[in-house]
Design a protein around this motif. Structure first.
Motif, PDB file in Angstrom:
ATOM      1  N   LYS A   1       1.022  -1.236  -0.075  1.00  0.00           N
ATOM      2  CA  LYS A   1       0.063  -0.024  -0.263  1.00  0.00           C
ATOM      3  C   LYS A   1       0.857   1.299   0.156  1.00  0.00           C
ATOM      4  O   LYS A   1       0.456   2.327  -0.435  1.00  0.00           O
ATOM      5  CB  LYS A   1      -0.963  -0.079   1.394  1.00  0.00           C
ATOM      6  CG  LYS A   1      -1.899  -0.929   1.216  1.00  0.00           C
ATOM      7  CD  LYS A   1      -3.144  -0.860   2.365  1.00  0.00           C
ATOM      8  CE  LYS A   1      -3.928  -1.761   2.439  1.00  0.00           C
ATOM      9  NZ  LYS A   1      -4.978  -1.643   3.552  1.00  0.00           N
ATOM     10  N   ALA A   2       2.010   1.198   0.603  1.00  0.00           N
ATOM     11  CA  ALA A   2       2.845   2.351   0.718  1.00  0.00           C
ATOM     12  C   ALA A   2       4.157   1.851   0.970  1.00  0.00           C
ATOM     13  O   ALA A   2       4.416   0.795   1.584  1.00  0.00           O
ATOM     14  CB  ALA A   2       2.433   3.270   1.883  1.00  0.00           C
ATOM     15  N   ASP A   3       5.327   2.682   0.367  1.00  0.00           N
ATOM     16  CA  ASP A   3       6.553   2.350   0.570  1.00  0.00           C
ATOM     17  C   ASP A   3       6.961   1.992   1.954  1.00  0.00           C
ATOM     18  O   ASP A   3       6.661   2.944   2.942  1.00  0.00           O
ATOM     19  CB  ASP A   3       7.378   3.483   0.020  1.00  0.00           C
ATOM     20  CG  ASP A   3       7.247   3.545  -1.627  1.00  0.00           C
ATOM     21  OD1 ASP A   3       6.805   2.873  -2.102  1.00  0.00           O
ATOM     22  OD2 ASP A   3       8.022   4.658  -2.023  1.00  0.00           O
ATOM     23  N   PHE A   4       7.906   1.033   2.188  1.00  0.00           N
ATOM     24  CA  PHE A   4       8.310   0.835   3.580  1.00  0.00           C
ATOM     25  C   PHE A   4       9.550  -0.150   3.422  1.00  0.00           C
ATOM     26  O   PHE A   4       9.995  -0.712   2.484  1.00  0.00           O
ATOM     27  CB  PHE A   4       7.387   0.106   4.361  1.00  0.00           C
ATOM     28  CG  PHE A   4       7.276  -1.321   4.337  1.00  0.00           C
ATOM     29  CD1 PHE A   4       7.876  -2.298   4.877  1.00  0.00           C
ATOM     30  CD2 PHE A   4       5.843  -1.651   3.120  1.00  0.00           C
ATOM     31  CE1 PHE A   4       7.670  -3.712   4.563  1.00  0.00           C
ATOM     32  CE2 PHE A   4       6.047  -2.908   2.942  1.00  0.00           C
ATOM     33  CZ  PHE A   4       6.699  -4.145   3.374  1.00  0.00           C
ATOM     34  N   THR A   5      10.420   0.075   4.376  1.00  0.00           N
ATOM     35  CA  THR A   5      11.761  -0.708   4.243  1.00  0.00           C
ATOM     36  C   THR A   5      11.774  -1.807   5.448  1.00  0.00           C
ATOM     37  O   THR A   5      11.037  -1.446   6.694  1.00  0.00           O
ATOM     38  CB  THR A   5      13.015   0.323   4.468  1.00  0.00           C
ATOM     39  OG1 THR A   5      13.096   1.166   3.307  1.00  0.00           O
ATOM     40  CG2 THR A   5      14.299  -0.679   4.783  1.00  0.00           C
ATOM     41  N   TRP A   6      12.041  -3.046   5.262  1.00  0.00           N
ATOM     42  CA  TRP A   6      11.930  -4.329   6.232  1.00  0.00           C
ATOM     43  C   TRP A   6      13.197  -4.749   6.118  1.00  0.00           C
ATOM     44  O   TRP A   6      13.643  -5.275   4.765  1.00  0.00           O
ATOM     45  CB  TRP A   6      10.626  -5.204   6.280  1.00  0.00           C
ATOM     46  CG  TRP A   6      10.627  -5.928   6.880  1.00  0.00           C
ATOM     47  CD1 TRP A   6      10.564  -6.044   8.309  1.00  0.00           C
ATOM     48  CD2 TRP A   6      10.823  -7.527   6.659  1.00  0.00           C
ATOM     49  NE1 TRP A   6      10.368  -7.189   8.933  1.00  0.00           N
ATOM     50  CE2 TRP A   6      10.621  -8.074   7.956  1.00  0.00           C
ATOM     51  CE3 TRP A   6      11.033  -7.901   5.596  1.00  0.00           C
ATOM     52  CZ2 TRP A   6      11.032  -9.467   7.800  1.00  0.00           C
ATOM     53  CZ3 TRP A   6      11.380  -9.584   5.874  1.00  0.00           C
ATOM     54  CH2 TRP A   6      11.290 -10.113   7.012  1.00  0.00           C
ATOM     55  N   ASN A   7      14.276  -4.998   6.905  1.00  0.00           N
ATOM     56  CA  ASN A   7      15.380  -5.933   6.903  1.00  0.00           C
ATOM     57  C   ASN A   7      16.215  -5.486   5.732  1.00  0.00           C
ATOM     58  O   ASN A   7      16.793  -6.099   5.010  1.00  0.00           O
ATOM     59  CB  ASN A   7      15.184  -7.389   6.854  1.00  0.00           C
ATOM     60  CG  ASN A   7      14.532  -8.019   8.016  1.00  0.00           C
ATOM     61  OD1 ASN A   7      14.918  -7.372   9.138  1.00  0.00           O
ATOM     62  ND2 ASN A   7      14.619  -9.192   8.050  1.00  0.00           N
ATOM     63  N   ASP A   8      16.201  -4.154   5.570  1.00  0.00           N
ATOM     64  CA  ASP A   8      17.011  -3.352   4.634  1.00  0.00           C
ATOM     65  C   ASP A   8      16.634  -3.615   3.238  1.00  0.00           C
ATOM     66  O   ASP A   8      17.304  -3.163   2.438  1.00  0.00           O
ATOM     67  CB  ASP A   8      18.561  -3.595   4.810  1.00  0.00           C
ATOM     68  CG  ASP A   8      19.061  -3.228   6.239  1.00  0.00           C
ATOM     69  OD1 ASP A   8      18.759  -2.156   6.588  1.00  0.00           O
ATOM     70  OD2 ASP A   8      19.901  -3.902   6.617  1.00  0.00           O
ATOM     71  N   TYR A   9      15.472  -3.802   3.043  1.00  0.00           N
ATOM     72  CA  TYR A   9      14.809  -4.278   1.810  1.00  0.00           C
ATOM     73  C   TYR A   9      13.679  -3.138   1.689  1.00  0.00           C
ATOM     74  O   TYR A   9      12.811  -2.887   2.593  1.00  0.00           O
ATOM     75  CB  TYR A   9      14.306  -5.482   1.382  1.00  0.00           C
ATOM     76  CG  TYR A   9      13.857  -5.578   0.091  1.00  0.00           C
ATOM     77  CD1 TYR A   9      14.870  -6.040  -0.988  1.00  0.00           C
ATOM     78  CD2 TYR A   9      12.684  -5.617  -0.051  1.00  0.00           C
ATOM     79  CE1 TYR A   9      14.316  -6.432  -2.213  1.00  0.00           C
ATOM     80  CE2 TYR A   9      12.071  -5.971  -1.489  1.00  0.00           C
ATOM     81  CZ  TYR A   9      12.848  -6.149  -2.489  1.00  0.00           C
ATOM     82  OH  TYR A   9      12.762  -6.304  -3.759  1.00  0.00           O
ATOM     83  N   LEU A  10      13.759  -2.257   0.503  1.00  0.00           N
ATOM     84  CA  LEU A  10      12.665  -1.254   0.268  1.00  0.00           C
ATOM     85  C   LEU A  10      11.659  -2.291  -0.680  1.00  0.00           C
ATOM     86  O   LEU A  10      11.529  -2.831  -1.591  1.00  0.00           O
ATOM     87  CB  LEU A  10      13.311  -0.233  -0.478  1.00  0.00           C
ATOM     88  CG  LEU A  10      12.051   0.738  -1.121  1.00  0.00           C
ATOM     89  CD1 LEU A  10      11.398   1.330  -0.096  1.00  0.00           C
ATOM     90  CD2 LEU A  10      12.761   1.810  -1.967  1.00  0.00           C
ATOM     91  N   PHE A  11      10.411  -1.990  -0.040  1.00  0.00           N
ATOM     92  CA  PHE A  11       9.296  -2.488  -0.644  1.00  0.00           C
ATOM     93  C   PHE A  11       8.376  -1.283  -1.273  1.00  0.00           C
ATOM     94  O   PHE A  11       7.897  -0.446  -0.353  1.00  0.00           O
ATOM     95  CB  PHE A  11       8.152  -3.307   0.514  1.00  0.00           C
ATOM     96  CG  PHE A  11       8.694  -4.562   0.928  1.00  0.00           C
ATOM     97  CD1 PHE A  11       8.400  -5.767   0.019  1.00  0.00           C
ATOM     98  CD2 PHE A  11       9.594  -4.657   1.679  1.00  0.00           C
ATOM     99  CE1 PHE A  11       8.722  -6.850   0.414  1.00  0.00           C
ATOM    100  CE2 PHE A  11      10.163  -5.778   2.223  1.00  0.00           C
ATOM    101  CZ  PHE A  11       9.675  -7.144   1.667  1.00  0.00           C
ATOM    102  N   GLU A  12       8.320  -1.186  -2.500  1.00  0.00           N
ATOM    103  CA  GLU A  12       7.879   0.170  -2.927  1.00  0.00           C
ATOM    104  C   GLU A  12       6.154  -0.219  -3.307  1.00  0.00           C
ATOM    105  O   GLU A  12       5.564  -1.263  -3.498  1.00  0.00           O
ATOM    106  CB  GLU A  12       8.303   0.160  -4.390  1.00  0.00           C
ATOM    107  CG  GLU A  12       9.793   0.671  -4.334  1.00  0.00           C
ATOM    108  CD  GLU A  12      10.496   0.880  -5.604  1.00  0.00           C
ATOM    109  OE1 GLU A  12       9.800   1.080  -6.688  1.00  0.00           O
ATOM    110  OE2 GLU A  12      11.714   1.217  -5.423  1.00  0.00           O
ATOM    111  N   GLU A  13       5.579   0.734  -3.145  1.00  0.00           N
ATOM    112  CA  GLU A  13       4.042   0.915  -3.212  1.00  0.00           C
ATOM    113  C   GLU A  13       3.757   0.355  -4.654  1.00  0.00           C
ATOM    114  O   GLU A  13       4.198   0.415  -5.771  1.00  0.00           O
ATOM    115  CB  GLU A  13       3.386   2.382  -3.215  1.00  0.00           C
ATOM    116  CG  GLU A  13       1.914   2.392  -3.452  1.00  0.00           C
ATOM    117  CD  GLU A  13       1.573   3.926  -3.444  1.00  0.00           C
ATOM    118  OE1 GLU A  13       0.220   3.879  -3.773  1.00  0.00           O
ATOM    119  OE2 GLU A  13       2.151   4.629  -3.172  1.00  0.00           O
TER     120      GLU A  13
END
Length: 138
Positions: free
Chosen positions: A42-54
């Motif tokens: 739903k919205a960009d976020f970073t988890w464990n140094d990985y960027l998840f893009e919207e």
């Protein structure tokens, strides 16, 4: 399957109040209905140094999470009693998605599934002889 693979559980189910709830939860953890679910970020976020893009399609690993050694002791053991004092959250036990029903990716039919499993369990305990035939007790 669990009633057949773990016959000692049938006695516990017939003699221990509330055990059916623990048994059903363990069935859902041990034998997931499906291995993963898909969702879009739903919205960009970073988890464990990985960027998840919207907009990115992601897979939630239900089997892996419900068998994660960081969250579950004796994860390969069928052990319904683990749910007697379970203190996990809506993201650590995810048989039908994770989080809240209203705001995240958890199946709104989960409670219906649990109720149907209770009814099925009652039938299987009282109508099966576990030699492959169904009999009627009256």
């Amino acid at each position: 399957m669990a009633l057949n693979q773990f016959p000692h559980e049938r006695t516990k189910l017939k003699t221990t109040p509330d055990y059916a709830h623990f048994f059903i939860q363990e069935v859902r953890r041990y034998y997931p209905f499906f291995p993963f679910v898909a969702a879009k970020v739903k919205a960009d976020f970073t988890w464990n140094d990985y960027l998840f893009e919207e907009g990115t399609l992601v897979l939630l690993d239900i089997y892996g999470t419900n068998h994660d050694p960081k969250m579950w002791e004796n994860l390969d053991e069928f052990y319904p009693e683990r749910f007697a004092k379970w203190q996990g959250d809506l993201f650590s036990f995810i048989p039908q998605g994770g989080g809240e029903y209203e705001t995240t990716h958890r199946c709104p039919g989960e409670q219906l599934t649990i109720e149907m499993m209770k009814l099925s369990l009652e039938y299987l305990l009282n109508k099966m002889d576990y030699e492959g035939t169904i009999y009627n007790k009256g």
